[in-house]
Scaffold this active site. Sequence first.
Site, PDB file in Angstrom:
ATOM      1  N   LYS A 373      63.975-158.829  97.568  1.00 26.94           N
ATOM      2  CA  LYS A 373      63.950-160.277  97.746  1.00 26.94           C
ATOM      3  C   LYS A 373      65.102-160.887  96.958  1.00 26.94           C
ATOM      4  O   LYS A 373      65.125-160.811  95.731  1.00 26.94           O
ATOM      5  CB  LYS A 373      62.599-160.829  97.286  1.00 26.94           C
ATOM      6  CG  LYS A 373      61.467-160.400  98.245  1.00 26.94           C
ATOM      7  CD  LYS A 373      60.078-160.696  97.754  1.00 26.94           C
ATOM      8  CE  LYS A 373      59.049-160.289  98.833  1.00 26.94           C
ATOM      9  NZ  LYS A 373      57.671-160.377  98.353  1.00 26.94           N
ATOM     10  N   LYS A 457      61.105-168.207  97.570  1.00 28.48           N
ATOM     11  CA  LYS A 457      59.852-168.492  96.855  1.00 28.48           C
ATOM     12  C   LYS A 457      59.973-168.134  95.378  1.00 28.48           C
ATOM     13  O   LYS A 457      59.219-168.645  94.549  1.00 28.48           O
ATOM     14  CB  LYS A 457      58.658-167.839  97.538  1.00 28.48           C
ATOM     15  CG  LYS A 457      58.743-166.341  97.707  1.00 28.48           C
ATOM     16  CD  LYS A 457      58.242-165.568  96.529  1.00 28.48           C
ATOM     17  CE  LYS A 457      58.686-164.120  96.646  1.00 28.48           C
ATOM     18  NZ  LYS A 457      58.453-163.352  95.448  1.00 28.48           N
TER      19      LYS A 457
HETATM   20  P1  NAD Z   1      61.774-153.820  89.231  1.00 27.77           P
HETATM   21  O1  NAD Z   1      61.828-155.256  89.065  1.00 27.77           O
HETATM   22  O2  NAD Z   1      60.638-153.092  88.628  1.00 27.77           O
HETATM   23  O3  NAD Z   1      63.201-153.320  88.733  1.00 27.77           O
HETATM   24  C1  NAD Z   1      63.451-152.226  88.006  1.00 27.77           C
HETATM   25  C2  NAD Z   1      64.282-151.265  88.839  1.00 27.77           C
HETATM   26  O4  NAD Z   1      65.660-151.609  88.811  1.00 27.77           O
HETATM   27  C3  NAD Z   1      64.157-149.886  88.282  1.00 27.77           C
HETATM   28  O5  NAD Z   1      63.934-148.962  89.306  1.00 27.77           O
HETATM   29  C4  NAD Z   1      65.500-149.654  87.662  1.00 27.77           C
HETATM   30  O6  NAD Z   1      65.843-148.302  87.666  1.00 27.77           O
HETATM   31  C5  NAD Z   1      66.396-150.425  88.585  1.00 27.77           C
HETATM   32  N1  NAD Z   1      67.700-150.684  88.005  1.00 27.77           N
HETATM   33  C6  NAD Z   1      68.018-151.138  86.789  1.00 27.77           C
HETATM   34  N2  NAD Z   1      69.372-151.222  86.645  1.00 27.77           N
HETATM   35  C7  NAD Z   1      69.896-150.831  87.820  1.00 27.77           C
HETATM   36  C8  NAD Z   1      71.226-150.701  88.304  1.00 27.77           C
HETATM   37  N3  NAD Z   1      72.286-151.016  87.563  1.00 27.77           N
HETATM   38  N4  NAD Z   1      71.400-150.257  89.555  1.00 27.77           N
HETATM   39  C9  NAD Z   1      70.350-149.963  90.325  1.00 27.77           C
HETATM   40  N5  NAD Z   1      69.081-150.063  89.941  1.00 27.77           N
HETATM   41  C10 NAD Z   1      68.857-150.487  88.690  1.00 27.77           C
HETATM   42  O7  NAD Z   1      61.873-153.395  90.768  1.00 27.77           O
HETATM   43  P2  NAD Z   1      60.860-153.733  91.952  1.00 27.77           P
HETATM   44  O8  NAD Z   1      59.624-154.376  91.434  1.00 27.77           O
HETATM   45  O9  NAD Z   1      60.700-152.498  92.724  1.00 27.77           O
HETATM   46  O10 NAD Z   1      61.634-154.849  92.775  1.00 27.77           O
HETATM   47  C11 NAD Z   1      62.607-154.556  93.709  1.00 27.77           C
HETATM   48  C12 NAD Z   1      62.710-155.712  94.672  1.00 27.77           C
HETATM   49  O11 NAD Z   1      61.448-155.922  95.281  1.00 27.77           O
HETATM   50  C13 NAD Z   1      63.089-157.038  94.036  1.00 27.77           C
HETATM   51  O12 NAD Z   1      63.968-157.710  94.893  1.00 27.77           O
HETATM   52  C14 NAD Z   1      61.780-157.790  93.965  1.00 27.77           C
HETATM   53  O13 NAD Z   1      61.960-159.181  94.072  1.00 27.77           O
HETATM   54  C15 NAD Z   1      61.063-157.281  95.178  1.00 27.77           C
HETATM   55  N6  NAD Z   1      59.603-157.341  95.108  1.00 27.77           N
HETATM   56  C16 NAD Z   1      58.933-157.053  93.961  1.00 27.77           C
HETATM   57  C17 NAD Z   1      57.553-157.109  93.938  1.00 27.77           C
HETATM   58  C18 NAD Z   1      56.747-156.807  92.703  1.00 27.77           C
HETATM   59  O14 NAD Z   1      55.578-157.128  92.650  1.00 27.77           O
HETATM   60  N7  NAD Z   1      57.325-156.161  91.719  1.00 27.77           N
HETATM   61  C19 NAD Z   1      56.857-157.432  95.080  1.00 27.77           C
HETATM   62  C20 NAD Z   1      57.564-157.705  96.240  1.00 27.77           C
HETATM   63  C21 NAD Z   1      58.944-157.664  96.231  1.00 27.77           C
HETATM   64  P1  13P Z   2      57.666-161.568  91.273  1.00 26.37           P
HETATM   65  O1  13P Z   2      58.982-160.851  91.227  1.00 26.37           O
HETATM   66  O2  13P Z   2      57.728-162.977  90.873  1.00 26.37           O
HETATM   67  O3  13P Z   2      56.583-160.789  90.604  1.00 26.37           O
HETATM   68  O4  13P Z   2      57.273-161.608  92.831  1.00 26.37           O
HETATM   69  C1  13P Z   2      56.714-160.511  93.423  1.00 26.37           C
HETATM   70  C2  13P Z   2      56.660-160.708  94.882  1.00 26.37           C
HETATM   71  O5  13P Z   2      57.648-160.874  95.528  1.00 26.37           O
HETATM   72  C3  13P Z   2      55.319-160.687  95.489  1.00 26.37           C
HETATM   73  O6  13P Z   2      55.365-160.752  96.874  1.00 26.37           O
END
Ligand code: NAD
Ligand code: 13P
Length: 625
Positions: A373, A457
């Site tokens: 996102k 969002k």
């Molecule tokens: P996260 O926020 O837990 O991020 C950590 C990750 O980033 C780790 O895997 C780390 O190794 C990696 N990282 C750190 N430095 C880096 C670099 N230089 N190059 C590449 N990777 C690097 O990750 P997430 O929760 O899996 O989120 C990924 C995406 O999914 C984001 O865009 C987030 O908005 C979206 N998302 C997250 C959630 C949630 O609940 N966490 C839900 C829906 C969508």
């Molecule tokens: P946050 O990165 O704010 O936790 O959002 C997670 C998300 O995208 C849930 O759908």
Amino acid sequence: SAQKTANNGDAGVDTPFVKARTIPSERALAIWRSADAVCFDVDCTITVNDGLDLLADFMGVKDEVEALTTKAMDGTMSLTRSLEERLNIINCSPDDIRRFAKAHPPQSRLAPGIKELIKALQKRGVAVYLISGGFRELLLPLAAHLGIPKDRVFANRMHWQWDDETGMPTKLVGFDTSEPTARNQGKPEAIARIRENNPYNTVVMIGDGVTDLEAVQTSGGADLFIGSGVVVEREAVVAEAEWYVYDYKSLVSALSRYKVAMVGSGAWACAAARMIAQNTSQDDPEDEFDDDVRMWVHQGGELVETINSTHENPTYFPGIGLGPNVIATGNLAEAVADADLIVFCAPHQFIRGICKQLMGRVKPGAAAISLTKGMRVTPEGPELISQIVRRTLGIDCSVLMGGNIAEDVGREQLSEAVIGYYNLDNAQRFKKLFQRPYFRVSLLPDPVGAELCGTLKNIVALGVGMVDGLGLGANSKAAVIRQGLLEMRDFCQALYPAVRDDTFLECCGVGDLIATCIGGRNRRVAEAWTRSAVEAAVAEGNGPPSGRSWAELETELLKGQKLQGVLTSNEVQQILRTRGWEAHYPLFTTINRIINGHLPPHLVVDYMEGAKAAIPEELDEDIVP
Ligand code: NAD
Ligand code: 13P
Ligand code: MG
């Protein structure tokens, strides 16, 4: 007798004659997995009986006709002669054929597992043909039942005497001996015709009889013959077949399967990989996916070892098992090298760098999906994450968006998501990859709307976190969320007019907005940031708020997970500013000014004022994504 009913046995079955080659050679397996077209014999291959024998039985002349059928299949009588003699004996009318079709509907005649095999092939885009020494009149209902179009059916045609007055066929007078299927060597001839009219590289023939085996004994025919002993086992075929099967399931299991790679290993990447791994490891012969899910871990080293030995990612997703079939690697190129389906789920600021490393290294024809996102803003304008993937890697890229807090999905609590797509086939495949009883996926033909909702969002969630940090209640939160949704819609449609209104009512719109504003990290960190800013302002008097920094709180509260909202707000604000749109987006603008320390947090609920406030030029310049 050279014929016996097969026992549906296992690999390496000893027959009364010779050992059947039930384990395919590497060559046979490679051809099977890359086949563009598979041609099936019909009688005793697709059906448990011979159509003409069955018709003969129906007409009361079973024994005479069966003897002639066996002779043709064993190769002891020419096919043409056997057909002629059999038709002569059967001597049916068109009405007999209609009654016969009713008495023996397709489903009552199919060999075990054939329908699943044909479905599995068709799902993979393999063209399925019927090439039969039998009669078209008898097998079109079977073809229809199996979803095989008429023009992929090669068989003999009956000749009828026609009534001059009614213009209707009345009496069977023989058959069209000009069809290739009317004679021996007819099957390779039919295949040669198919090849002439279609650009197939690889064609496989499957059948029980020697006339099927002929398909590979003549040049221009099939590349591989697979003998079928599912219904009946014939000595000459067992002896010659390069690959012989007693069960069609073995052919389904031998088909190639889509390999999946996960690019990312953060919280959401882990929750998503876990769902995928649950689906790919299902014990289902129709399963289209390779069991293993390769997961790229940015840190490499020790974390990779830990994930592979404990099947858990203790840094980003502690306490929730990923499944033994999630295989971590620190090597990005290796993770995606032979993947057919690539899932992008790294924080958005890293995606461009990742894609640059992958240029020229993904499998041609692979399909991607982005769970990330966020967006990128360049002097030329905005670019969505899925657009970066498409542009740099030259592959299709869908998006999966919804209210999906990673930990909740990991605990298998009900969640919804949409797949926004351009290519429906790929989207349907991804739906199968993600869909779980607790994770409901639907398809949405508005990929841009879905992706932008998921991105924007995160800004609104910061605003809601501020409301919490200020100690305000539900009414104020609702007001910020409502205004946020309006600005999300206006911004999406101002940039991309084709974005649909309905998208905002989907789980990727209002659904994700609510989930993130209740349970997300952006809200959480914004609340802490606001409290600290308010406390600092109280302590410092009237100066600019100078509590703790976003980076500090991100590290402290998220322990390595990434905050996307602050970056996204700055990126979106660049667009608003360069286009002179700030006044139309008072909430986005106010939130951006607050997070950059230009306005006090309490203005989040007075966003009309916040957007009007004069910001010193030089401070405005600070806003760099
Ligand atoms: P996260 O926020 O837990 O991020 C950590 C990750 O980033 C780790 O895997 C780390 O190794 C990696 N990282 C750190 N430095 C880096 C670099 N230089 N190059 C590449 N990777 C690097 O990750 P997430 O929760 O899996 O989120 C990924 C995406 O999914 C984001 O865009 C987030 O908005 C979206 N998302 C997250 C959630 C949630 O609940 N966490 C839900 C829906 C969508
Ligand atoms: P946050 O990165 O704010 O936790 O959002 C997670 C998300 O995208 C849930 O759908
Ligand atoms: Mg046959």
